[in-house]
Design an enzyme around this catalytic site. Sequence first.
Site, PDB file in Angstrom:
ATOM      1  N   HIS D 136       0.833  -1.201   0.000  1.00 26.86           N
ATOM      2  CA  HIS D 136       0.000   0.000   0.000  1.00 26.86           C
ATOM      3  C   HIS D 136       0.871   1.255   0.000  1.00 26.86           C
ATOM      4  CE1 HIS D 136      -3.268  -2.726   1.221  1.00 26.86           C
ATOM      5  NE2 HIS D 136      -4.099  -1.777   0.834  1.00 26.86           N
ATOM      6  N   LYS D 140      -1.022   4.825   4.793  1.00 26.20           N
ATOM      7  CA  LYS D 140      -1.924   3.897   5.479  1.00 26.20           C
ATOM      8  C   LYS D 140      -1.432   3.685   6.911  1.00 26.20           C
ATOM      9  CE  LYS D 140      -3.945  -0.726   4.811  1.00 26.20           C
ATOM     10  NZ  LYS D 140      -5.339  -0.266   4.971  1.00 26.20           N
TER      11      LYS D 140
END
Lengths: 251, 251, 251, 251
Positions: D136, D140
């Site tokens: 990701h 995040k």
Amino acid sequence: MIRVSVVGAKGRMGSHVVDAVNGAEDMELALALDAGDDLKNIAPANTDVVVEFTVPSVSLGNVLTLIAQGVDVVVGTTGWTDEKLAQVREAIANSPRPDSQKVFIAPNFAISAVLADYFATKAAKYFESAEVIELHHPNKVDAPSGTAIHTAHGIAEARKAAGLGDVPDNTETDGGSRGQVVDGIHVHAVRLRGLNAHEEVLFGNAGEQLTIRADSFDRGSFMPGVLLAVRKLASDAPTGLTIGLDNFLDL
Amino acid sequence: MIRVSVVGAKGRMGSHVVDAVNGAEDMELALALDAGDDLKNIAPANTDVVVEFTVPSVSLGNVLTLIAQGVDVVVGTTGWTDEKLAQVREAIANSPRPDSQKVFIAPNFAISAVLADYFATKAAKYFESAEVIELHHPNKVDAPSGTAIHTAHGIAEARKAAGLGDVPDNTETDGGSRGQVVDGIHVHAVRLRGLNAHEEVLFGNAGEQLTIRADSFDRGSFMPGVLLAVRKLASDAPTGLTIGLDNFLDL
Amino acid sequence: MIRVSVVGAKGRMGSHVVDAVNGAEDMELALALDAGDDLKNIAPANTDVVVEFTVPSVSLGNVLTLIAQGVDVVVGTTGWTDEKLAQVREAIANSPRPDSQKVFIAPNFAISAVLADYFATKAAKYFESAEVIELHHPNKVDAPSGTAIHTAHGIAEARKAAGLGDVPDNTETDGGSRGQVVDGIHVHAVRLRGLNAHEEVLFGNAGEQLTIRADSFDRGSFMPGVLLAVRKLASDAPTGLTIGLDNFLDL
Amino acid sequence: MIRVSVVGAKGRMGSHVVDAVNGAEDMELALALDAGDDLKNIAPANTDVVVEFTVPSVSLGNVLTLIAQGVDVVVGTTGWTDEKLAQVREAIANSPRPDSQKVFIAPNFAISAVLADYFATKAAKYFESAEVIELHHPNKVDAPSGTAIHTAHGIAEARKAAGLGDVPDNTETDGGSRGQVVDGIHVHAVRLRGLNAHEEVLFGNAGEQLTIRADSFDRGSFMPGVLLAVRKLASDAPTGLTIGLDNFLDL
């Protein structure tokens, strides 16, 4: 314990099967035969399932003999035509145990390849774009691989059944880089020293991609599939002739 | 602080440049001009480096004007011919500051793509096999990409210089899946919805593979390269015209 | 023709070396020795370069003997300490041909792995983010691999030299999934049946990614590196002790 | 034509939904509402299906109002607890059309991610080894992702149901590189600038590997899933509350 005999036990694949059977906790090696050995030594008294990995010119004869001996057979040898398969079915009908005789033939025992092919067919209808890349060692003489053609057909059929049109492609100028179009799906073949047999299926929608890849690094890759087939024949496989490992996977 | 003006500031790329300059701690945005604005507002009094991202039909004129204004220029617009480049060189020679004027033009500002291309050329002589796969969105009209052709040429030249022969390939039967052969190197082009611009170079020897892959997910991927060029022009870039981001990478 | 002798010729790696030498057009196999054989049979009269692939407990003794015999040595055995290396250097100084004696020791002969490590170090300063994933067979007892640690250190050093700060990472809640932090670089180790030795280095900037991956599928993957080292010792390698295949690559 | 209204039409996701509806040949945009607009303008007279993409604090109220208005709802907002879901079910029972009211809530609208998760669960029982890598953007805050945890649980359950034991892993020395163990499955989280949301599931047997990877490059990746849900609600979706896009995929 499943008692397994191997026909073609000294061959490239057969020797791997012998090792795999010896390494499986739920199996024991019965007879390991090769060219010159008498197949009639294999019988229900000593064998539950036979694994046959030889060459196309002798495989049909072997399988017919083994059916007549009353043992179940997993066949890894390739080269099966409709005519040959018909002879196998007839032999099963005339076998000593027509109601329980099982024969299994598979063009590909690599579980990863069979699953990739199946998943590609399931995913196909949900994506605008789909392409197939297969990668093999440079000694392979045909391109693309039969597996890649099979996968492309499966994707194309699923797209048609779902009413999808052509994949988007605005290419105007190309000297061949867009690959071979199989049933509307572009298929690319890479040949690279160091590789064995690999396939990658790419699906795309706006903003997202799904990739499914199967790698077969060496012949050992077929053994989990062979053992799975042996276990199926020794348990709940249907009687008669079954073709294709996907029939034995719970999908 | 490097004072940066942007020409084409409302365009697809220019608007990204404005954001990137505003986000860089060592830069400040001077003027942001677009069609209709007077480029003569840009001068050494307010600007160290100009970034020009417009269209091929106006870019040459813009660059000549900016050189006459005495400011250094980073050019991202494409479509440069040898003739146009000659005009740029002549303008530099006749500029107000011929001994310090700098102009930089690059066909590709994605650092990952420039590095992948460079590494592929360095690796090429150590592997028996090499192939190139480029993957783009399906609206691209040409295949393969100019970058992939450039990479294939670089690999081919490195192989020849090292005395390597042809890549191994025993393919006898192929309906086009082996792709386009560029200078002896097979190049494959994938077109997939969801992708932007990607290139993968595969090298193989017995038992080993080297893969180099560059992904450009969106236009923002060019900004690190643009900022790097701006910093180079504001510091130790050579005077005159420089073409290609690899000249500014320490490789 | 380069005359090559192999010490440890019956071992896992040595037997591959024998095959590789026999398959190389510019080499011929001189002596193939194993435990119990007398290394003094190897001499300049029959051998140009020796390849030594044995075990750490006997390798130093073998190398010292071979230096005293006056032949050049490529060493693939691991386990070299600073103290052992000092003994090798001293033996070279006292050898029959101190001005031309060459010894080469490498922790990794896979060209793809050595190149990946080198390219990662060169690329490191151009990207905000960098992580390393190594993937091996599940019988490996240490994690992460020494190669992955080496790569992480190289990336970290290159970042520091370029003045880059920490990699961006806003993770607040993690139960261990972010891996091991080696000198500021996150390193992940995957253990998967079917794999051998693989490393993937991922670099990221806004909008772009660069991936460098080296796959070693089997022991054969070391042979191109071994043959390259043999050729270097038989031609333009420097005299004395050289450590690391990167010294023999033109990078 | 399916008449679609959008609630949260100016938000990050909602604005994408407006574009997607406008681009769909079988849909027309009815009302596009945002904060401050009166949801009671949405009614069966003008709308077949509403897409609600707002924030957890207002979503429940919106959904209850829309049910009372008698329109079907696709909900993309997250943060649904068992208690909130119970309120939705109660509202459906008391709605103007309890026998035909449909509400659909999904934690993930990316078709590729939902398929990857499903395929991983199906494949799990056929492989000795399985690991999950999620990748990701570095902003995040949690690691690993909820999706990766869900996938690991699915794999673990399938392995247990099939009687498989632990994955093979002889690691003796590790400083954290082996990742987080979720229900026996190792999960790794990569954070890299330039990425969005990606998951890769790796399965291994002796000699073979299966890799399933889902890439979500941007928010547009959710639109095919949203449109699919709208079409399902407008056709053959079951009445009542449905949770999860896998219920609408033909798998």
